[in-house]
Write a protein that holds these residues in place. Structure first.
Motif, PDB file in Angstrom:
ATOM      1  N   ASP A  15       0.884  -1.332   0.078  1.00  0.00           N
ATOM      2  CA  ASP A  15       0.204  -0.182  -0.078  1.00  0.00           C
ATOM      3  C   ASP A  15       0.850   1.213  -0.055  1.00  0.00           C
ATOM      4  O   ASP A  15       0.262   2.397  -0.016  1.00  0.00           O
ATOM      5  CB  ASP A  15      -1.063   0.009   1.249  1.00  0.00           C
ATOM      6  N   GLN A  16       2.283   1.127   0.137  1.00  0.00           N
ATOM      7  CA  GLN A  16       3.133   2.229  -0.043  1.00  0.00           C
ATOM      8  C   GLN A  16       3.031   2.678  -1.615  1.00  0.00           C
ATOM      9  O   GLN A  16       3.891   3.657  -1.924  1.00  0.00           O
ATOM     10  CB  GLN A  16       4.292   2.058   0.832  1.00  0.00           C
ATOM     11  N   LEU A  38       7.466  -9.872  -6.960  1.00  0.00           N
ATOM     12  CA  LEU A  38       6.962  -8.934  -5.988  1.00  0.00           C
ATOM     13  C   LEU A  38       7.519  -9.101  -4.686  1.00  0.00           C
ATOM     14  O   LEU A  38       7.855  -8.049  -3.919  1.00  0.00           O
ATOM     15  CB  LEU A  38       5.349  -9.011  -5.788  1.00  0.00           C
ATOM     16  N   ASP A  39       7.543 -10.332  -4.084  1.00  0.00           N
ATOM     17  CA  ASP A  39       8.247 -10.709  -2.983  1.00  0.00           C
ATOM     18  C   ASP A  39       9.670 -10.082  -2.826  1.00  0.00           C
ATOM     19  O   ASP A  39       9.917  -9.404  -1.526  1.00  0.00           O
ATOM     20  CB  ASP A  39       8.199 -12.200  -2.487  1.00  0.00           C
ATOM     21  N   ASN A  40      10.604 -10.193  -3.504  1.00  0.00           N
ATOM     22  CA  ASN A  40      11.921  -9.760  -3.492  1.00  0.00           C
ATOM     23  C   ASN A  40      11.726  -8.152  -3.576  1.00  0.00           C
ATOM     24  O   ASN A  40      12.626  -7.487  -2.911  1.00  0.00           O
ATOM     25  CB  ASN A  40      12.719 -10.116  -5.035  1.00  0.00           C
ATOM     26  N   LEU A  41      10.953  -7.549  -4.283  1.00  0.00           N
ATOM     27  CA  LEU A  41      10.859  -6.097  -4.422  1.00  0.00           C
ATOM     28  C   LEU A  41      10.299  -5.531  -2.930  1.00  0.00           C
ATOM     29  O   LEU A  41      11.114  -4.615  -2.456  1.00  0.00           O
ATOM     30  CB  LEU A  41       9.748  -5.801  -5.343  1.00  0.00           C
ATOM     31  N   LEU A  42       9.526  -6.204  -2.392  1.00  0.00           N
ATOM     32  CA  LEU A  42       8.982  -5.671  -1.074  1.00  0.00           C
ATOM     33  C   LEU A  42      10.134  -6.007   0.035  1.00  0.00           C
ATOM     34  O   LEU A  42      10.087  -5.181   0.994  1.00  0.00           O
ATOM     35  CB  LEU A  42       7.830  -6.542  -0.683  1.00  0.00           C
ATOM     36  N   GLN A  72      13.196   4.679  -1.852  1.00  0.00           N
ATOM     37  CA  GLN A  72      12.505   5.867  -1.224  1.00  0.00           C
ATOM     38  C   GLN A  72      13.063   7.171  -2.026  1.00  0.00           C
ATOM     39  O   GLN A  72      14.410   7.193  -1.580  1.00  0.00           O
ATOM     40  CB  GLN A  72      12.863   5.965   0.045  1.00  0.00           C
ATOM     41  N   ASN A  73      12.563   8.201  -2.219  1.00  0.00           N
ATOM     42  CA  ASN A  73      13.153   9.179  -2.808  1.00  0.00           C
ATOM     43  C   ASN A  73      13.200  10.221  -1.887  1.00  0.00           C
ATOM     44  O   ASN A  73      13.028  10.000  -0.751  1.00  0.00           O
ATOM     45  CB  ASN A  73      12.013   9.831  -4.106  1.00  0.00           C
ATOM     46  N   ASP A  74      13.681  11.451  -2.186  1.00  0.00           N
ATOM     47  CA  ASP A  74      14.017  12.518  -1.184  1.00  0.00           C
ATOM     48  C   ASP A  74      12.812  12.932  -0.572  1.00  0.00           C
ATOM     49  O   ASP A  74      12.751  13.532   0.548  1.00  0.00           O
ATOM     50  CB  ASP A  74      14.551  13.717  -2.072  1.00  0.00           C
ATOM     51  N   VAL A  79       9.299   4.675  -4.664  1.00  0.00           N
ATOM     52  CA  VAL A  79       9.100   4.730  -6.280  1.00  0.00           C
ATOM     53  C   VAL A  79       9.762   3.514  -6.936  1.00  0.00           C
ATOM     54  O   VAL A  79      10.798   2.909  -6.330  1.00  0.00           O
ATOM     55  CB  VAL A  79       9.754   6.106  -6.881  1.00  0.00           C
ATOM     56  N   MET A  80       9.405   3.252  -8.095  1.00  0.00           N
ATOM     57  CA  MET A  80      10.065   1.916  -8.780  1.00  0.00           C
ATOM     58  C   MET A  80      11.323   2.766  -9.647  1.00  0.00           C
ATOM     59  O   MET A  80      11.052   3.541 -10.374  1.00  0.00           O
ATOM     60  CB  MET A  80       9.054   1.467  -9.540  1.00  0.00           C
ATOM     61  N   ALA A  81      12.330   1.903  -9.258  1.00  0.00           N
ATOM     62  CA  ALA A  81      13.668   2.209 -10.046  1.00  0.00           C
ATOM     63  C   ALA A  81      13.671   1.327 -11.106  1.00  0.00           C
ATOM     64  O   ALA A  81      13.486   0.028 -10.822  1.00  0.00           O
ATOM     65  CB  ALA A  81      14.862   2.253  -9.106  1.00  0.00           C
ATOM     66  N   MET A  82      13.981   1.746 -12.436  1.00  0.00           N
ATOM     67  CA  MET A  82      14.355   0.714 -13.467  1.00  0.00           C
ATOM     68  C   MET A  82      15.911   0.725 -13.950  1.00  0.00           C
ATOM     69  O   MET A  82      16.593   1.759 -13.895  1.00  0.00           O
ATOM     70  CB  MET A  82      13.645   0.999 -14.747  1.00  0.00           C
ATOM     71  N   HIS A  83      16.234  -0.508 -13.731  1.00  0.00           N
ATOM     72  CA  HIS A  83      17.821  -0.662 -14.021  1.00  0.00           C
ATOM     73  C   HIS A  83      17.814  -1.530 -15.526  1.00  0.00           C
ATOM     74  O   HIS A  83      17.858  -2.563 -15.669  1.00  0.00           O
ATOM     75  CB  HIS A  83      18.535  -1.567 -12.902  1.00  0.00           C
TER      76      HIS A  83
END
Length: 258
Positions: A15-16, A38-42, A72-74, A79-83
């Motif tokens: 929910d974040q 999803l589990d790894n992301l969380l 976590q941004n400033d 946020v989702m970061a894309m590599h």
């Protein structure tokens, strides 16, 4: 949200995440669950596999594959970061204040690990942080990991490490071990080294090994040192994203974000 047995180990909670904004990338919770990422992301890790993305930029549509991670941004938002995938890492420019030497570049290109601890500058805190550097094998992105977060097991595949060997690994250097035992009970030898992207000790076989490099130099090149059994090599390919056994379970912090 109250933590449950399933969520208490998560760094982030579903929910974040702003799922509405991610829909423009073709990402939703159901898709991430279906891809089993999803589990790894969380938990604060990058996805193990590349995720196909579709970016809508005005009238243009860009399709790409990338590993994903939550950050976590400033402003404190998640946020989702894309590599995204790079052709090769750019080692000719400064990396958080570190200038790569010729030896650094050679080590990174051969094994994926730089092989030493260096001071990296954190612009947010203004401090220099001792860190190790590796290359993400899937995206060719440079990844740093704090040296004080590194964990070294007491034993690797049946070989108990002494204090000198542990120190070598904590300094980011490769360590050659003999007499390790594979899952099928076969003995094998190999180099091991801490990988900043994987965040654990990995095995180095073939051209990634300094033992192989030395043997090629001594023998004029073109000859391979048989440092592992066929079963050990198969095991390593299958479990390349798993940590070595008998390591105490610890909470792994995410790689350094500077």
């Amino acid at each position: 949200m109250e933590a449950t047995n399933e969520t208490k180990d998560y760094r982030f909670q579903p929910d974040q995440i702003d799922w509405n904004s991610l829909s423009s990338l073709g990402i939703d919770k159901g898709r991430l669950e279906k891809l089993d990422v999803l589990d790894n992301l969380l938990k604060g890790y990058k996805t193990n596999e590349l995720v196909p993305l579709t970016l809508k930029l005005g009238n243009a549509i860009v399709r790409m594959d990338a590993r994903l991670s939550l950050q976590q941004n400033d402003e404190g938002k998640i946020v989702m970061a894309m590599h995204g995938i790079r052709k090769e890492p750019n080692l000719n420019f400064s990396f958080f204040g570190h200038e790569f030497t010729d030896e650094d570049k050679e080590n990174l290109r051969r094994s994926g690990n730089m092989g030493r601890v260096v001071e990296l500058y954190n612009q947010k805190s203004g401090e220099y942080i001792p860190s190790v550097i590796s290359i993400d094998s899937k995206t060719k992105e440079l990844v740093a990991f704090r040296a004080d977060w590194m964990k070294v097991p007491e034993e690797i595949k049946g070989v108990k490490l002494n204090e000198e060997q542990k120190q070598i690994l904590l300094e980011g250097k490769p360590l050659y071990l003999e007499g390790m035992i594979s899952k099928k009970g076969e003995p094998f030898n190999a180099e091991v080294q801490f990988n900043a992207d994987k965040r654990f000790i990995e095995f180095l076989f073939g051209e990634r090994s300094t033992v192989q490099k030395k043997a090629n130099a001594d023998l004029g090149g073109g000859m391979e040192v048989k440092t592992e059994t066929k079963e050990a090599k198969k095991m390593t390919r299958k479990n390349k994203n798993e940590s070595t056994p008998k390591t105490k379970k610890v909470s792994r912090p995410k790689a350094v974000k500077m």
